[in-house]
Design a protein around this motif. Sequence first.
Motif, PDB file in Angstrom:
ATOM      1  N   GLU A  16      93.688 -36.799  18.149  1.00 48.25           N
ATOM      2  CA  GLU A  16      94.362 -36.115  19.263  1.00 48.25           C
ATOM      3  C   GLU A  16      95.843 -36.467  19.322  1.00 48.25           C
ATOM      4  O   GLU A  16      96.230 -37.612  19.121  1.00 48.25           O
ATOM      5  N   ARG A  43      91.903 -27.526  19.484  1.00 51.15           N
ATOM      6  CA  ARG A  43      92.296 -27.024  20.804  1.00 51.15           C
ATOM      7  C   ARG A  43      93.731 -27.442  21.117  1.00 51.15           C
ATOM      8  O   ARG A  43      94.177 -28.520  20.739  1.00 51.15           O
ATOM      9  N   ILE A  44      94.431 -26.549  21.833  1.00 52.57           N
ATOM     10  CA  ILE A  44      95.731 -26.883  22.428  1.00 52.57           C
ATOM     11  C   ILE A  44      95.582 -26.650  23.923  1.00 52.57           C
ATOM     12  O   ILE A  44      95.415 -25.513  24.369  1.00 52.57           O
ATOM     13  N   GLY A  45      95.600 -27.751  24.673  1.00 52.83           N
ATOM     14  CA  GLY A  45      95.305 -27.646  26.096  1.00 52.83           C
ATOM     15  C   GLY A  45      93.883 -27.159  26.286  1.00 52.83           C
ATOM     16  O   GLY A  45      92.932 -27.717  25.729  1.00 52.83           O
ATOM     17  N   SER A  46      93.705 -26.080  27.042  1.00 56.97           N
ATOM     18  CA  SER A  46      92.373 -25.511  27.275  1.00 56.97           C
ATOM     19  C   SER A  46      92.050 -24.351  26.336  1.00 56.97           C
ATOM     20  O   SER A  46      90.981 -23.751  26.425  1.00 56.97           O
ATOM     21  N   SER A  47      92.971 -24.044  25.419  1.00 52.15           N
ATOM     22  CA  SER A  47      92.779 -22.900  24.516  1.00 52.15           C
ATOM     23  C   SER A  47      92.217 -23.341  23.178  1.00 52.15           C
ATOM     24  O   SER A  47      92.687 -24.324  22.588  1.00 52.15           O
ATOM     25  N   SER A  96      98.299 -36.856  22.076  1.00 55.60           N
ATOM     26  CA  SER A  96      98.390 -36.997  23.527  1.00 55.60           C
ATOM     27  C   SER A  96      99.837 -36.820  23.954  1.00 55.60           C
ATOM     28  O   SER A  96     100.723 -37.531  23.474  1.00 55.60           O
ATOM     29  N   GLY A 100     103.537 -32.183  27.955  1.00 54.18           N
ATOM     30  CA  GLY A 100     103.016 -30.838  27.694  1.00 54.18           C
ATOM     31  C   GLY A 100     101.523 -30.901  27.429  1.00 54.18           C
ATOM     32  O   GLY A 100     100.832 -31.833  27.853  1.00 54.18           O
ATOM     33  N   SER A 101     101.031 -29.916  26.710  1.00 57.84           N
ATOM     34  CA  SER A 101      99.590 -29.832  26.434  1.00 57.84           C
ATOM     35  C   SER A 101      99.175 -30.800  25.332  1.00 57.84           C
ATOM     36  O   SER A 101      99.889 -30.983  24.336  1.00 57.84           O
ATOM     37  N   ASP A 102      98.010 -31.415  25.511  1.00 51.58           N
ATOM     38  CA  ASP A 102      97.431 -32.234  24.447  1.00 51.58           C
ATOM     39  C   ASP A 102      96.894 -31.320  23.355  1.00 51.58           C
ATOM     40  O   ASP A 102      96.501 -30.174  23.608  1.00 51.58           O
TER      41      ASP A 102
END
Length: 197
Positions: free
Chosen positions: A126, A171-175, A128, A132-134
Motif C-alpha cells: 500500500e 484500488r485508488i481510494g474507494s475506486s 499510504s 490524498g487517496s491511498d
Amino acid sequence: MKKSILALTLLTSLNAFATEDEQSNVTFSLTAGYVFGGDTVGELIYEDNDSESIKAGQGIILGGGLSYEFNSKWAVDVSANYHTDTATAKNGDLSFERLAFNVIPYYGINDSFSVGLGLGLHTNVELSNDFGSDVEFSNETAFISSLRYHFETISADLELRHTRVEYSVDRIGSSSFSSYDVTVDGNNTGLLFHWKF
C-alpha cells in the motif's frame, strides 16, 4: 538393579544428546537492512521547495525468521519482513509499505559464503498518503537471489540481496483499478544484517 539404573541413565543421556543435536539444526534470526530501487510512486514537496521521493523498491527492511540446516552444504531460510519507504512532514506522511514472506534455499560455497535463490510473497502492499487517496496493490510473488557472508567471530550474517517484483494497482481510494493494467516496478538491491541466536 544397578545395571538397570546405569542403562536407564545411559538411554536418557543419549536421548538428551539427540535432542540437542536435532535442535542445533535450527537457528533463529532478527533482520535489519536497507535496499535501493523501484519506480517512484510518490513525492513529498516541502515549504522550502525541497522534496523527497518514495520508491516502490526502496527503504528499510525489519523482520525475523529461522534457518534449518539439512547438512553442511544445504539450508533453507524462512522469514517475515516489514519493508517501508517513508517521507515525513509536520502535517502528514507518505509511505510505501508491504509485508514480505520469504523462503530461500541456500547452498554453502565454503565456511564464509552461501548463495541462495528463493521466492517471496508480498502482501498488504500500500501507498499510504495523508495528503490524498491511498493506493492498494495486489499480492505479488517476488524472485530473490542472495549472497550471504557468515561472520567468524560473531553469530551473524551480512547479506547482499536482489529482489525482482512488480506490483499491480488494485484500488485508488474507494475506486477499483484491478481491471486496468497499471503496474510499478518494485525491483531492489541492498544489504541486510542478520543477527542469529
